[in-house]
Write a protein that holds these residues in place. Structure first.
Motif, short mmCIF file in Angstrom:
data_model
loop_
_atom_site.label_atom_id
_atom_site.label_comp_id
_atom_site.label_asym_id
_atom_site.label_seq_id
_atom_site.Cartn_x
_atom_site.Cartn_y
_atom_site.Cartn_z
N UNK A 1 0.80 -1.22 0.00
CA UNK A 1 0.00 0.00 0.00
C UNK A 1 0.84 1.27 0.00
N UNK A 2 2.03 1.19 0.58
CA UNK A 2 2.79 2.43 0.79
C UNK A 2 3.01 3.16 -0.52
N UNK B 1 1.53 6.76 -2.16
CA UNK B 1 2.45 7.88 -2.37
C UNK B 1 2.54 8.33 -3.83
N UNK C 1 10.78 6.11 -4.00
CA UNK C 1 9.86 4.99 -4.21
C UNK C 1 10.40 3.95 -5.16
N UNK D 1 12.30 1.60 -3.01
CA UNK D 1 11.33 0.98 -2.10
C UNK D 1 10.52 -0.14 -2.74
N UNK E 1 10.89 -3.48 -0.96
CA UNK E 1 10.10 -3.93 0.18
C UNK E 1 8.60 -3.91 -0.15
N UNK F 1 5.45 -5.48 -0.68
CA UNK F 1 5.07 -6.84 -0.27
C UNK F 1 4.48 -7.65 -1.42
N UNK G 1 -5.58 8.20 1.69
CA UNK G 1 -6.17 7.13 2.51
C UNK G 1 -7.67 7.05 2.27
N UNK H 1 -9.76 3.98 0.66
CA UNK H 1 -10.82 3.36 1.46
C UNK H 1 -12.13 3.31 0.70
N UNK I 1 -11.98 0.66 -2.05
CA UNK I 1 -12.12 -0.69 -1.49
C UNK I 1 -13.59 -0.99 -1.17
N UNK J 1 4.25 7.98 8.76
CA UNK J 1 3.20 7.10 8.28
C UNK J 1 2.10 7.84 7.56
N UNK K 1 3.80 8.17 4.11
CA UNK K 1 3.36 6.85 3.66
C UNK K 1 4.41 5.76 3.75
N UNK K 2 5.27 5.78 4.75
CA UNK K 2 6.19 4.66 4.88
C UNK K 2 5.68 3.75 5.99
N UNK K 3 5.56 2.48 5.73
CA UNK K 3 5.12 1.54 6.76
C UNK K 3 3.61 1.40 6.86
N UNK K 4 2.92 1.56 5.73
CA UNK K 4 1.46 1.48 5.78
C UNK K 4 0.96 0.04 5.96
N UNK K 5 1.70 -0.94 5.41
CA UNK K 5 1.22 -2.33 5.51
C UNK K 5 1.03 -2.79 6.95
N UNK L 1 0.77 -0.92 9.44
CA UNK L 1 -0.16 0.05 10.03
C UNK L 1 -1.59 -0.45 9.90
N UNK M 1 11.18 -7.03 8.37
CA UNK M 1 12.06 -7.03 7.20
C UNK M 1 11.39 -6.32 6.03
N UNK M 2 10.10 -6.53 5.86
CA UNK M 2 9.43 -5.90 4.73
C UNK M 2 8.66 -4.66 5.16
N UNK M 3 9.01 -4.10 6.32
CA UNK M 3 8.39 -2.85 6.70
C UNK M 3 9.10 -1.73 5.95
N UNK M 4 8.37 -1.04 5.10
CA UNK M 4 9.03 -0.04 4.26
C UNK M 4 9.67 1.06 5.09
N UNK N 1 -10.70 -3.21 6.15
CA UNK N 1 -9.78 -2.25 5.55
C UNK N 1 -10.38 -0.90 5.19
N UNK O 1 -8.80 2.54 6.63
CA UNK O 1 -8.12 3.53 5.78
C UNK O 1 -8.73 4.90 5.93
#
Lengths: 205, 191
Positions: free
Chosen positions: A25-26, A30, A101, A104, A107, A109, A180, A184, A187, B18, B22-26, B28, B111-114, B170, B174
């Protein structure tokens, strides 16, 4: 053959990332401030996804199970470096807009998720179909979200003005908090649509 | 000193890693449905973020730059972070079993946390010194924890609220995050 088609198309609706398969999602939030950066990042992700899925699938019998995540990450990171260098050389404008990005993607997922959940168990052709489907699905989602935000937010699409002249824009949607809310709402709409489709299927059956 | 205070305030609240960057949203969205897991994740993140940022800074300054290998930064950093997480897991298991049982399940997720990777790369891109790197890593991780714990608190309340079925999970999470982001965004004028 039908299996290949199935693995490809599941990425386009049934498991479309990041709407169904809520991962990565990040970067989605962004880079969707404009359609061109969304398409640019989508392209990068498609390349990395194809490379990682194919390589993981080719070496699936050799990679020891215990260190598989580390091996996957090294494969993915190499793909990301290729994307980074190519973008810097040939698409410098895009490279600057996307900035942090691009590294990035490593990472993201979705990429690691597909390697772990799919490519390490399936044949190369299926892994390729899966990567293409997921990558294209991801790019489509990014484009949809970016179009919504760019058109409502500033009244342009790919930088071309599409709204009537009196439209002053709605900057909230372009700003981080708006991302966000927009995601939302999309979704929720997807949930409504798929509930309708399921209901129709049940009626038919 | 005043400069550092402003720098930290900016990293924790105004440019919240965050909600604004927007880093680490997953994690979150993923772990914010209960308070306990949010607190566990936050603690693990603060710990690993500081270690990873300092280590990556050292790798960049003492290994990659002297050898002219800046272009493999992405690969080097992710390998450093992945091995660091493994190492932390092993050390914690041996040295502090209670802490390990509290944080253990969140460590592999990191590990996969941005955020971890993103902060490490941002530090290099902004050409920060070592002290600034550590301060920035602490502040961003605190900002991350704050947002995560606040959202978890709100989402626990969702259990007793009547949310339309299509918005459950979700979508509601969000949109709540968006509302929180708006309040953080209001502080932009501060710095």
């Amino acid at each position: 053959m039908s299996r290949i088609v199935k693995e490809f198309t599941k990425g386009l609706w049934d498991e479309i990332p990041p709407f169904r398969f809520v991962l990565g999602l990040c970067s989605v939030l962004a880079v969707t401030t404009s359609v061109s950066s969304a398409v640019g990042l989508g392209g990068g992700v498609v390349f990395v996804l194809i490379m990682s899925n194919v390589l993981v699938s080719v070496f699936r019998k050799i990679i020891p199970d215990k260190v598989r995540i580390a091996v996957f990450i090294v494969i993915i990171a190499s793909g990301v470096i290729i994307v980074e260098l190519v973008m810097q050389a040939y698409f410098y404008g895009l490279f600057q807009v996307l900035g942090i990005w691009i590294p990035l993607i490593v990472v993201n997922c979705v990429v690691l998720g597909r390697a772990e959940a799919f490519a390490r168990k399936e044949s190369v052709v299926l892994a390729l179909a899966d990567a293409l489907g997921m990558g294209v699905g991801f790019t489509i989602s990014l484009t949809v979200l970016a179009s919504l935000r760019e058109i409502i937010g500033v009244g342009t699409w790919f930088g071309i003005s599409v709204m009537p002249e009196w439209y002053a824009g709605f900057p909230y949607i372009i700003k981080p908090p708006g991302a966000f809310v927009c995601l939302g709402i999309i979704l929720a709409i997807m949930n409504v649509v798929s509930a309708r489709i399921d209901a129709k299927k049940r009626e038919a059956a | 000193m005043g400069d550092y205070l402003l720098f930290m305030l900016s990293a924790i609240v105004i440019n919240n890693i965050l909600l604004i960057k927007f880093l680490g949203v997953c994690p979150f969205i993923g772990v914010s449905s209960s308070m306990d897991s949010a607190i566990g994740m936050s603690a693990a993140c603060i710990f690993v973020n500081v270690l990873a940022s300092s280590l990556c800074w050292m790798v960049q300054s003492f290994v990659l730059e002297p050898l002219g290998l800046e272009y493999i930064q992405t690969l080097a950093f992710i390998v450093v972070i992945a091995s660091l997480v493994q190492l932390v897991e092993i050390v914690l298991q041996k040295v502090a079993p209670p802490l390990y049982s509290a944080l253990g399940i969140y460590l592999p997720l990191i590990t996969t946390n941005c955020m971890i990777f993103g902060v490490a790369v941002l530090n290099i891109r902004e050409e920060r010194g070592f002290i600034d790197t550590v301060v920035y890593a602490v502040s961003t991780a605190v900002g991350f924890s704050m947002a995560l714990i606040l959202l978890a608190g709100i989402r626990e309340r969702f259990a007793i609220a009547r949310i339309p079925k299509v918005m459950q999970g979700f979508p509601a999470g969000l949109i709540t995050a968006g509302m929180m982001g708006l309040s953080f965004y209001g502080l932009v004028g501060l710095a």
